[in-house]
Motif scaffolding. Structure first.
Motif, mmCIF file in Angstrom:
data_model
loop_
_atom_site.group_PDB
_atom_site.id
_atom_site.type_symbol
_atom_site.label_atom_id
_atom_site.label_comp_id
_atom_site.label_asym_id
_atom_site.label_seq_id
_atom_site.Cartn_x
_atom_site.Cartn_y
_atom_site.Cartn_z
ATOM 1 N N UNK A 139 -6.653 -11.764 1.227
ATOM 2 C CA UNK A 139 -7.084 -11.983 2.619
ATOM 3 C C UNK A 139 -6.105 -11.374 3.615
ATOM 4 N N UNK A 140 -4.825 -11.325 3.219
ATOM 5 C CA UNK A 140 -3.809 -10.834 4.156
ATOM 6 C C UNK A 140 -4.050 -9.374 4.545
ATOM 7 N N UNK A 141 -4.929 -8.707 3.732
ATOM 8 C CA UNK A 141 -5.266 -7.315 4.017
ATOM 9 C C UNK A 141 -4.042 -6.407 4.012
ATOM 10 N N UNK A 142 -3.079 -6.727 3.152
ATOM 11 C CA UNK A 142 -1.867 -5.905 3.112
ATOM 12 C C UNK A 142 -2.123 -4.652 2.302
ATOM 13 N N UNK A 143 -1.718 -3.542 2.859
ATOM 14 C CA UNK A 143 -1.851 -2.260 2.167
ATOM 15 C C UNK A 143 -0.453 -1.704 1.945
ATOM 16 N N UNK A 144 0.048 -1.730 0.728
ATOM 17 C CA UNK A 144 1.370 -1.144 0.509
ATOM 18 C C UNK A 144 1.338 0.360 0.797
ATOM 19 N N UNK A 145 2.503 0.920 1.117
ATOM 20 C CA UNK A 145 2.585 2.367 1.336
ATOM 21 C C UNK A 145 2.643 3.115 0.014
ATOM 22 N N UNK A 146 3.015 2.381 -1.030
ATOM 23 C CA UNK A 146 3.201 3.030 -2.334
ATOM 24 C C UNK A 146 3.092 1.971 -3.428
ATOM 25 N N UNK A 147 2.415 2.331 -4.521
ATOM 26 C CA UNK A 147 2.348 1.420 -5.671
ATOM 27 C C UNK A 147 3.101 2.067 -6.838
ATOM 28 N N UNK A 148 4.043 1.322 -7.418
ATOM 29 C CA UNK A 148 4.720 1.772 -8.643
ATOM 30 C C UNK A 148 4.085 1.011 -9.799
#
Lengths: 143, 383
Positions: free
Chosen positions: A52-61
């Motif tokens: 729900x927080x709608x967080x979009x990381x800049x990068x996924x490792x």
């Protein structure tokens, strides 16, 4: 903007607690002031991205071999989801087999890196990866 | 008259069983060898139907065949490649080979049969077949356990790398964070630990490379060895220049091979020649080849890599090709796997590797490789 002020939000998906620790430490030693989150498998990763927080990381490792949902499946889901597919995904795994590399690229991964043995190398890799994706994000987006 | 006596003797003393029947299958004459073969007394079979000599179960069939034969008589042999049995007086059966020849005298048709008891031959054939099956089984088992062993080496070395990676990474971390606070002894211990971990990593990755030669084998394709050698020498430019090595070479041929393995082969041999040079003397490396034919008629390329290095004692000639084998008192770094890899590559390519050397006299490595390999149909020339 000087690099030291850059803040990237980075999400680590790895089932190995020691590797999560090492990657986190390496990111902290890197030139970037990162905000780091961790998940332990592909299921948690997808859950995080759809939260729900709608967080979009800049990068996924992303690690490849994980329980519940492995890295390949998670990658497939991310790259076939309109809202998620633009998040850069860097696979960070122990396997260096041609087979794995080919398959993972065919699923749309942005980079493929095998986990290095020494910590210094890990810091170097994190610097390079973050720098590269920061530079890419600075480019004008054309859809 | 003389001729008749001779023929009668031939008939009587032949070790092959012979008998003559009329067109109705009645035995008119039978020689002692045949009587003995079937377990009858002399004269006991005279005027008896030939079916007496046939096992009960096949008598009817035999009668029909005999009638057919009489209508269209021509010489023929029976029992070759099939199981044909005859029956002795006591009812026991034995395998035979029979050849039949029709002949006519005064418009009467007769048939002469030659009979060979093939019990012993059959037993030998069965024994050979059983032995062959046993060998085939054995070789299949060997192949399976070999594959298992290769997979085991690959998987175990792959899995061993994991904890080792952690040892090195956390060791590095410890060194970064705590080194300055440590006493001299503590620093020494930590450095030794990290060094040992690194050496172990080299061993394991060499072991992986060794087992990959077979577990990750690729198809053979035409390879220009001369080009491969040139590429290897370019890659090694730095160490060649640094050591002042002088390399002389003959143009090498094109053979069917796995390109990456040919690269590995030359890389290992040339780097050994540089590594084991004599102190204070520039290494001289000579690479030549000649065509040879092995005992099976296969065309071989025999490649010689000769150097003027420190050499080794003759007693090590075989040992140096074993995995992780290092010679007594050897002060050189490395895991000792390079030549083991060379040997495995040579054997995979239908050849072998030998060495000739003496202390202080330099070494010659002789590698044979098959020129032609069975190449799969797909024109896959990617590498």
């Amino acid at each position: 903007m000087s690099i030291s002020k850059i803040k990237l939000e980075i999400l680590i998906a790895d089932d190995d607690a020691e590797d999560r620790m090492l990657i986190t430490d390496a990111l902290r030693e890197s030139k970037y002031k990162d905000q780091i989150s961790q998940v332990e498998n592909g299921e948690e990763l997808i859950h995080f991205l759809n939260g729900k927080s709608n967080r979009r990381p800049d990068l996924i490792l992303l690690d490849l071999n994980m329980p519940k949902k492995d890295g390949r499946e998670a990658l497939k889901e991310i790259k076939s989801d309109k809202r998620l597919k633009n998040i850069p995904v860097v696979v960070l795994t122990t396997s260096g087999s041609d087979d794995d590399i080919e398959k993972t690229y065919s699923l749309g991964v942005n980079s493929y890196i095998t986990k290095p043995a020494g910590f210094h190398d890990m810091v170097d890799i994190m610097n390079t990866v973050c720098h590269y994706w920061f530079k890419i994000s600075e480019l004008p987006q054309n859809g | 008259m003389q001729e008749e006596i001779t023929l009668a003797a031939l008939f009587d003393y032949a070790t092959e069983g012979m008998l003559v029947t009329n067109s109705k299958g009645i035995i008119l004459r039978i020689n002692p060898a045949a009587e003995k073969m079937f377990g009858y007394e002399k004269g006991e079979l005279d005027k008896k139907p030939v079916e007496w000599l046939i096992p009960m179960g096949t008598r009817d069939r035999h009668t029909k065949h005999r009638d057919g034969f009489s209508k269209q008589p021509h010489p023929r042999s029976m029992g070759m490649g099939m199981d044909l049995f005859a029956m002795r007086k006591d009812g026991s059966e034995f395998p035979v080979e029979v050849s039949l020849s029709p002949f006519n005298v005064n418009d009467h048709q007769y048939i002469i049969a030659f009979i060979i008891d093939i019990t012993i031959r059959k037993q030998q054939q069965d024994a050979i077949r059983a032995q062959k099956e046993k060998l085939e089984n054995y070789s299949e088992n060997l192949k399976a356990s070999n594959e298992e062993l290769q997979n085991f080496a690959y998987i175990s070395s792959h899995d061993l790398q994991e904890p080792l990676r952690k040892i090195r990474a956390f060791g590095d971390r410890l060194k970064m964070m705590e080194y300055e606070k440590m006493g001299d002894q503590g620093k020494d211990y930590l450095d030794r630990m990290l060094n040992a971990a690194m050496r172990m990593q080299i061993l394991i990755s060499d072991l992986l490379a060794f087992s990959r030669l077979t577990t990750r084998a690729r198809a053979f394709q035409p390879v220009n060895l001369d080009r491969v050698l040139s590429e290897v020498l370019i890659d090694m430019e730095v160490s060649i220049e640094k050591s002042g090595a002088i390399i002389s070479r003959q143009p090498l041929p094109e053979i069917d091979a796995e390109p990456t393995q040919m690269r590995q082969l030359f890389q290992n041999l040339v780097s050994n020649a540089i590594k084991f040079r004599r102190e204070g003397e520039a290494p001289k490396i000579d690479i030549s080849w000649r065509k040879r034919v092995d005992e099976y008629g296969n065309e071989l390329a025999e490649i010689r890599v000769a150097d003027n290095g420190i050499g080794f004692e003759e007693k090590y000639n075989d040992r140096i090709f074993n995995i992780f084998q290092r010679l007594d008192g050897q002060k050189f770094e490395g895991s000792g796997i390079g030549l083991a890899i060379c040997r495995k590559i040579a054997i995979r390519h239908g050849g072998n590797i030998y060495a000739e050397s003496a202390i202080g006299k330099g070494s010659v490595f002789i590698i044979t490789l098959k020129v032609k390999q069975p190449i799969p149909n797909s024109p896959e020339h990617t590498e």
